[in-house]
Design a protein around this motif. Structure first.
Motif, mmCIF file in Angstrom:
data_model
loop_
_atom_site.group_PDB
_atom_site.id
_atom_site.type_symbol
_atom_site.label_atom_id
_atom_site.label_comp_id
_atom_site.label_asym_id
_atom_site.label_seq_id
_atom_site.Cartn_x
_atom_site.Cartn_y
_atom_site.Cartn_z
ATOM 1 N N TYR A 42 -4.158 -3.798 -2.369
ATOM 2 C CA TYR A 42 -3.497 -2.801 -1.515
ATOM 3 C C TYR A 42 -2.781 -1.753 -2.357
ATOM 4 N N ARG A 83 -5.299 6.644 -2.182
ATOM 5 C CA ARG A 83 -5.002 7.383 -0.953
ATOM 6 C C ARG A 83 -3.900 8.418 -1.200
ATOM 7 N N GLU A 128 0.833 -1.200 0.000
ATOM 8 C CA GLU A 128 0.000 0.000 0.000
ATOM 9 C C GLU A 128 0.872 1.256 0.000
ATOM 10 N N ILE A 153 -13.767 4.973 0.186
ATOM 11 C CA ILE A 153 -12.925 6.061 0.668
ATOM 12 C C ILE A 153 -13.622 6.698 1.855
ATOM 13 N N PHE A 161 -14.053 0.487 -4.321
ATOM 14 C CA PHE A 161 -13.097 1.136 -3.439
ATOM 15 C C PHE A 161 -13.876 2.074 -2.517
ATOM 16 N N CYS A 178 -5.402 0.729 -3.760
ATOM 17 C CA CYS A 178 -5.903 1.495 -2.600
ATOM 18 C C CYS A 178 -4.876 2.556 -2.212
ATOM 19 N N VAL A 235 -8.576 4.124 2.569
ATOM 20 C CA VAL A 235 -9.167 3.487 1.394
ATOM 21 C C VAL A 235 -9.123 1.978 1.591
ATOM 22 N N SER A 236 -10.250 1.328 1.335
ATOM 23 C CA SER A 236 -10.318 -0.129 1.369
ATOM 24 C C SER A 236 -11.001 -0.600 0.088
ATOM 25 N N ALA A 237 -10.944 -1.899 -0.169
ATOM 26 C CA ALA A 237 -11.517 -2.437 -1.400
ATOM 27 C C ALA A 237 -12.346 -3.678 -1.099
#
Length: 172
Positions: free
Chosen positions: A135, A142, A38, A168, A166, A138, A154-156
């Motif tokens: 990652y 970010r 990430e 946010i 995604f 993401c 940020v996650s997915a």
């Protein structure tokens, strides 16, 4: 015209980065591998955002910056715009890409859910590796938003491959 890199080169590079961090550098520490992947994405997103917004005025609000990510930024990266943008108007945005190109080549196991323990273990490993590949993007999102002055997480979600959402969350 800007410089471009072959899609297959990026796919191969991402696969190797994820494989190297997960299997060599941090084989027993997947959470550390995820943070490192990430962080690489963050640096890429930060620098690309700087390049793509050099000639633009600053964005006046979060929604305007998110729209930039969905349209212009995503188009520069993937030659398409985000398929859907949703928000709760309280700092959470969901960007939906129905055919996220970095996931289209991943296998989708259609095995029944009541398979043998070995099959279920293999499916879990595949899901974990697929999520490791997320990652990096993401981090890109970010990093881009951070460069625009928007701190966020940020996650997915990949519950329906090759679609990817995604999420946010803007930090206050």
């Amino acid at each position: 015209m800007g410089r471009e890199v072959s899609e297959s080169c990026i796919d191969s590079l991402l696969t190797e980065v994820v494989s190297t961090y997960c299997n060599r550098f941090y084989a027993n520490k997947p959470e550390l591998a995820a943070r490192r992947i990430e962080a690489i994405g963050y640096q890429v997103g930060h620098q690309l955002s700087e390049r793509y917004t050099m000639e633009r005025p600053r964005f006046s609000d979060h929604l305007e910056a998110i729209k930039f990510i969905c349209k212009d930024f995503w188009f520069e990266l993937f030659k398409k715009q985000i398929d859907n943008l949703k928000t709760n108007h309280r700092g959470t945005f969901v960007l939906q890409d129905n055919r996220f190109c970095w996931l289209t080549r991943m296998s989708i196991d259609q095995s029944p859910e009541n398979g043998t323990s070995e099959e279920l273990s293999i499916m879990a490993d595949n899901k974990a590796m697929q999520s490791m590949h997320l990652y990096f993007p993401c981090g890109i999102i970010r990093g881009a938003l951070s460069n625009l002055g928007i701190p966020c997480a940020v996650s997915a979600d990949i519950s329906n491959l090759p679609a990817c959402s995604f999420v946010i969350r803007i930090k206050a």
